[in-house]
Design an enzyme around this catalytic site. Structure first.
Site, PDB file in Angstrom:
ATOM      1  N   ASP A  12      -6.843 -38.147 -36.449  1.00  0.00           N
ATOM      2  CA  ASP A  12      -6.462 -38.444 -37.842  1.00  0.00           C
ATOM      3  C   ASP A  12      -6.912 -39.841 -38.268  1.00  0.00           C
ATOM      4  OD1 ASP A  12      -5.372 -37.975 -40.372  1.00  0.00           O
ATOM      5  OD2 ASP A  12      -3.416 -38.779 -39.811  1.00  0.00           O
ATOM      6  N   LYS A  42      -8.959 -46.574 -40.207  1.00  0.00           N
ATOM      7  CA  LYS A  42      -7.839 -46.390 -39.279  1.00  0.00           C
ATOM      8  C   LYS A  42      -8.249 -46.554 -37.813  1.00  0.00           C
ATOM      9  CE  LYS A  42      -4.776 -42.912 -41.454  1.00  0.00           C
ATOM     10  NZ  LYS A  42      -4.413 -41.480 -41.213  1.00  0.00           N
TER      11      LYS A  42
HETATM   12 CA    CA Z   1      -5.275 -37.848 -42.614  1.00  0.00          CA
END
Ligand code: CA
Length: 714
Positions: free
Chosen positions: A330, A357
């Site tokens: 993710d 991220k």
């Molecule tokens: Ca996501």
């Protein structure tokens, strides 16, 4: 539209008069929202305004105003605040044009506000279809509007791109950017340039193939569309992406084609680069999360987790750089992209800086997409063994490929990332890049043995939010493991190292010519604080409490020679699932403005929430256990993990409905509150499921009541 005020009506009449009579052009009052490409290109020459989402077209979130500075900041006080008409999550960055602020709220509503007083000039409510709220992870947030050519543009949660007259808030045009029956939503802000409005969408956890669209600003006509991941092999879309999909993307996807597979959603950062006439998109994770279910367990899966450059006028592919090939963790690459010219190796380079991220700080050459450098901006990264400087690609860590190994894996960073979407800033003065970042964060990934797509659910191929596999003992924490640490970081993008780090959890940042970095924070999840730090050392020099947490953008503008610092406040987004022992009553989101010598008093912190509801009925242990599992997989993403909610979306332990079997069922199963986004869950629940969930929540309400009683007993 409400509160259409008479002063504005007079201004509008003047403006209209100006159209038919040259004499009226002598008036000092400018028509509303007159932002064009020429003005945007020179946004830095008018620091009194905040013309674009990122302040200027380089998206630097830097204000050239310096009246609020190291010497004066102690005198920074509230100037005014404005209550929004919704208590849901707020993530917007306001736009400031010639004294007027344009800001969006939850449910994609728009406010035009007098920057000096906080008085509402007009409001627009697109009346988002309530049940659509269930089609995204993180509440019905909206990150902002764009102002261009006399219009205000907003993209709605249910997929419409709407143009409003900047003077009146009256709708000029509206167009559906996707079929509202599909599993997309929009939380992002539109961006503008070259006569076009650019908009993407979310859906990477729900089965939605990412794309970005460009619409003509004057008419709303679609100019081009670019899909970020392939559809059915051999089937063209008739879109600007067809060639790039066939040439680059399709060969990186494997396994059987499934209509839902995709991701790569452009849900946050889009930057128009007027100098190179390019638009950059930052893409999200693939769907489903696990590559074994998405792509036969192999392939880079372009263009997920990437930065892609397109010709702004045609949408034609220019270059791409993929940050997390074959992502399964993710690691959305949707963080703000910031442009700057940097001296690197004795050369001036046109750089795109990016902090996705996955934990690396990337410098890309924005003419070619060449990787100039990449270094970790956080500690603890374990998904890769490092970046291969020759190929520019990360080196796979086989241990991290938990889907192929069919073993649980604790990835660092966790699914929240080293840094997610929260706005970042670059100061051309200090040449430092400011961001919130998390060292040693982690997320436990538990691969499901098989995958079945169910439309309407965020099924991603893992046991989401669980700590251990079914039937497995919970993991024993390692006392020697480094503790997660949140920091505000000033990153030197040329040296690729931190200039300073200041501990603390925060959100959006703003850099100013006054030598300051402002950052919004939360207190106990739902209340907040705005702080200022020395841009050169990170020393905190000022802070002021706010009734709402600050998740949204912080900007600066000036009117009549006075500098304002403005924050969009209101918890929401990811914090809807953050538990807190200090649950408060729900409160409206707010705009909060500060200026030197301000004399306003902000509203008080919200009072403590009503106590948990104690239910006398009893349920069997099996029913409660099943209710817990259903809660976790259906309810937890909005009402809080383990039923512990900060009460942004209602804390069900405190819901009066908990005591009534019939009311509970009519809401949970039949959708009595679907206008709020609480859809009818009947088709997603087994027979008797809602009652078992009630049994579980009733138990958690008792646990909460006992904890509160223990806390007040000396
Ligand atoms: Ca996501």
């Amino acid at each position: 539209m409400k509160h259409f005020n008479t002063a504005l009506a007079a201004l509008l009449l003047l403006t209209l008069a100006g159209c038919s009579s040259k004499q009226a052009t002598t008036t000092a009052v400018a028509p509303a929202g007159q932002v064009d490409d020429a003005r945007l290109a020179k946004a830095d020459s008018e620091p009194q305004n905040w013309l674009a989402h990122g302040g200027n077209q380089l998206a630097q979130r830097y204000s050239g105003l310096d009246a609020v500075n190291l010497q004066t900041v102690a005198n920074l006080k509230p100037a005014w605040s404005l209550d929004f008409d919704t208590n849901r999550g707020q993530e917007a960055t306001a736009i400031a044009v010639d004294g007027v602020l344009y800001v969006t709220t939850a449910w994609s509503k728009v406010y035009a506000v007098e920057g000096k007083t906080g008085k509402t000039l007009w409001q627009f409510d697109p009346k988002v279809n309530g049940p659509h709220a269930a089609r995204n992870c993180c509440d019905v947030v909206n990150r902002g509007a764009a102002v261009y050519q006399g219009k205000v543009f907003v993209a709605t949660f249910d997929g419409r791109l709407i143009a409003l007259d900047a003077a009146t808030g009256k709708q000029a045009w509206s167009t559906a950017t996707f079929d509202p029956e599909t599993m997309y939503a929009i939380s992002g802000a539109p961006r503008v340039g070259a006569g076009l409005v650019f908009i993407g969408n979310s859906g990477g956890e729900f089965g939605g193939r990412g794309f970005i669209s460009a619409y003509k600003a004057d008419t709303g006509e679609l100019a081009w569309r670019f899909y970020t991941v392939p559809g059915e092999p051999g089937k063209a879309d008739g879109a600007a992406s067809d060639e790039a999909i066939a040439k680059f993307a399709q060969p990186t996807w494997f396994g059987k084609y499934e209509s839902y597979r995709g991701g790569g959603n452009v849900w946050n950062s889009i930057v128009f680069d007027p100098e190179l006439d390019q638009v950059y998109l930052a893409t999200g994770n693939g769907y489903p999360w696990l590559r074994t279910f998405r792509s036969g367990g192999k392939g880079d899966n372009l263009f997920i987790c990437s930065v892609v450059a397109l010709d702004a006028r045609t949408g034609a592919y220019k270059w791409h750089y993929q940050e997390t090939p074959g992502d399964i963790w993710d690691y959305d690459s949707v963080a703000d992209m910031i442009l700057a010219d940097l001296d690197i190796g004795g050369q001036s380079r046109k750089v795109l800086m990016h902090t996705p991220k996955n934990g690396f700080f990337y410098n890309l050459d924005r003419r070619t997409g060449e990787l100039i450098s990449a270094e970790p901006y956080i500690q603890g990264i374990n998904w890769t063994l490092g970046i291969d400087k020759k190929t520019g690609k990360p080196i796979d860590n086989p241990a991290a490929r938990f889907d192929e190994r069919k073993q649980p894996f604790t990835a660092s960073p966790g699914e929240g990332g080293g840094h997610s979407w929260n706005p970042t800033a670059f100061s051309p003065k200090t040449k430092l890049f400011y961001l919130q970042a998390f060292d040693y964060s982690s997320g436990r990934h538990l691969p499901r043995p098989s995958f079945e797509y169910v439309k309407g659910l965020d099924n991603i191929g893992t046991y989401h939010f669980a700590s251990h596999m079914p039937g497995e003992a919970p993991p024993v924490p390692d006392p020697k493991a480094p503790k997660p640490q949140a920091n505000l970081i000033a990153w030197d993008p040329v040296a690729q190292k931190a200039a300073w780090k200041t501990p603390g959890v925060g959100g959006a940042v703003l850099a100013t010519a006054g030598g300051l970095v402002f950052q919004g924070h939360s207190r106990n999840v739902v209340m907040g604080e705005l702080s200022a730090y020395r841009a050169d050392t990170g020393e905190q020099v000022w802070s002021h409490k706010t009734p709402n947490a600050i998740v949204g953008g912080v900007i600066s503008y000036a009117i009549d020679g006075e500098q304002y610092i403005l924050a969009t406040t209101g918890a929401g987004g990811g914090s809807i699932i953050a538990g807190t022992p200090d649950v408060r009553a729900r409160q409206p989101g707010r705009l909060v403005a500060f200026k030197l010598g301000g004399t306003a008093v902000l509203p008080p912190d919200p009072p403590r929430a009503e106590p948990p509801v104690i239910v006398t009925e009893t349920w069997s242990a099996t029913d409660i256990e099943q209710g817990k599992d259903l809660y976790l997989n259906r309810c937890g993403r909005c009402h809080g993990l383990n039923a512990r909610s900060p009460n942004i979306l209602p804390d069900l332990r405190r819901s009066p409905t908990l005591a009534s079997k019939d009311s509970w069922r009519s809401i949970v199963e039949d959708g009595a509150l679907q206008g709020n986004g609480m859809i009818a869950w009947k088709s997603f629940l087994p027979e008797g499921g809602s009652e078992r969930i009630r049994g579980y929540v009733a138990g958690e309400a008792k646990v909460e009541a006992a904890a509160l009683a223990a806390a007040v007993t000396p």
